[in-house]
Design a protein around this motif. Structure first.
Motif, PDB file in Angstrom:
ATOM      1  N   TYR A   1       0.841  -1.194   0.000  1.00 48.56           N
ATOM      2  CA  TYR A   1       0.000   0.000   0.000  1.00 48.56           C
ATOM      3  C   TYR A   1       0.875   1.241   0.000  1.00 48.56           C
TER       4      TYR A   1
ATOM      5  N   SER B   1      -4.246   0.511  -2.096  1.00 42.66           N
ATOM      6  CA  SER B   1      -3.842  -0.841  -1.741  1.00 42.66           C
ATOM      7  C   SER B   1      -3.829  -1.696  -3.006  1.00 42.66           C
TER       8      SER B   1
ATOM      9  N   ASN C   1      -4.225  -3.555   5.031  1.00 45.46           N
ATOM     10  CA  ASN C   1      -3.406  -2.451   4.520  1.00 45.46           C
ATOM     11  C   ASN C   1      -4.009  -1.102   4.908  1.00 45.46           C
TER      12      ASN C   1
ATOM     13  N   SER D   1      -6.414  -5.867   1.426  1.00 50.16           N
ATOM     14  CA  SER D   1      -6.636  -4.427   1.451  1.00 50.16           C
ATOM     15  C   SER D   1      -7.146  -3.931   2.799  1.00 50.16           C
TER      16      SER D   1
END
Length: 275
Positions: free
Chosen positions: A59, A223, A164, A161
């Motif tokens: 990220y 991300s 992140n 994600s």
């Protein structure tokens, strides 16, 4: 409590929505263009503020100033990139995809559309977009979705994600509760007539890119993790290039600012907040 609706009620609700949608779209003073041409035009080195290549699974976050542009470019092959954003001056205001969809009567985001905050202001204008295949409904991957998809894999090797974004928010002095629903760029997930999500890779192109003009000072996070519906059984996201470009003043008839009545109202809210 789950309420079961009859087929007649569902049909009536859909007809009512489509009528409201038709009325809303009829107020649009300009027709939206098609996709941006490929390959992506070269950038003038003098306009480049920063360039970042995000490795697969990782990220990156940055602060952008109003009227700067972020180009997200698939320079190394296909990847889905999830995006979130906050108002830099007041992070209570954040990206809001449900409002973005409702106010523009479409889940299809592309060149000429805008992306709204939860306070009715415009955060981004989509000034260029070669893809148009972006998912604003499903959100990004999580540890649980990766565990199901990549069974037996080491979780450290299959970053997601959600985690992140938690790391990103923490570094910005924010918490999990501050994380909005994310926009998945280059995620070909249209919704069929029955409301089912489908993965349509034919909607993507080699070297796709999207230019997002910031309409306020923001903290923006990306991300680079596979979308939950990506059918690839291997965890193999490619690096993605993000280029931050210097601010430039839009023309008086700028497409994103004038194409729809909803966008016009959103920019009026931006101007009022700046007073």
């Amino acid at each position: 409590m789950h309420i079961r609706r009859s087929a007649e009620e569902i049909a009536a609700n859909r007809a009512r929505y489509e009528e409201h949608q038709k009325k809303g779209l009829n107020f649009a003073p300009k027709a939206l263009p098609g996709k941006s041409a490929l390959p992506a035009p070269d950038l003038d080195d003098k306009t480049i503020v920063h360039r970042e290549v995000i490795p697969g699974g990782w990220y990156w976050s940055t602060r952008v100033k109003a009227l700067e542009t972020l180009r997200v470019h698939l320079t190394h092959g296909f990847s889905t990139v999830s995006l979130i954003a906050w108002n830099a001056a007041d992070p209570v205001e954040r990206l809001n995809l449900p409002d973005t969809v409702k106010m523009q009567w479409t889940t299809g985001l592309g060149k000429g559309r805008v992306i709204f905050s939860d306070m009715g202001k415009v955060m981004f204008s989509i000034t260029e977009d070669s893809s148009g295949a972006h998912d604003c409904l499903m959100g990004g991957s999580t540890a649980a979705s990766n565990a199901r998809k990549y069974a037996g894999s080491n979780s450290a090797a299959t970053r997601n994600s959600r985690d992140n974004f938690v790391l990103m928010a923490t570094k910005a002095g924010l918490s999990k509760r501050d994380i909005p629903a994310s926009l998945a760029l280059f995620a070909p997930v249209p919704v069929d007539a029955e409301g089912r999500f489908q993965w349509k890779p034919e909607l993507l192109n080699q070297g796709d890119y999207v230019d997002l003009r910031a309409e306020m000072d923001m903290i923006v996070g990306f991300s680079n993790c596979p979308h939950p519906l990506d059918p690839n059984a291997s965890y193999a996201p490619n690096p993605v290039t993000i280029t931050r470009l210097a601010a430039s003043e839009p023309a008086a008839d700028d497409l994103c600012r004038t194409a729809t009545a909803e966008a016009v109202r959103g920019f009026e809210n931006n101007a009022f907040a700046a007073l």
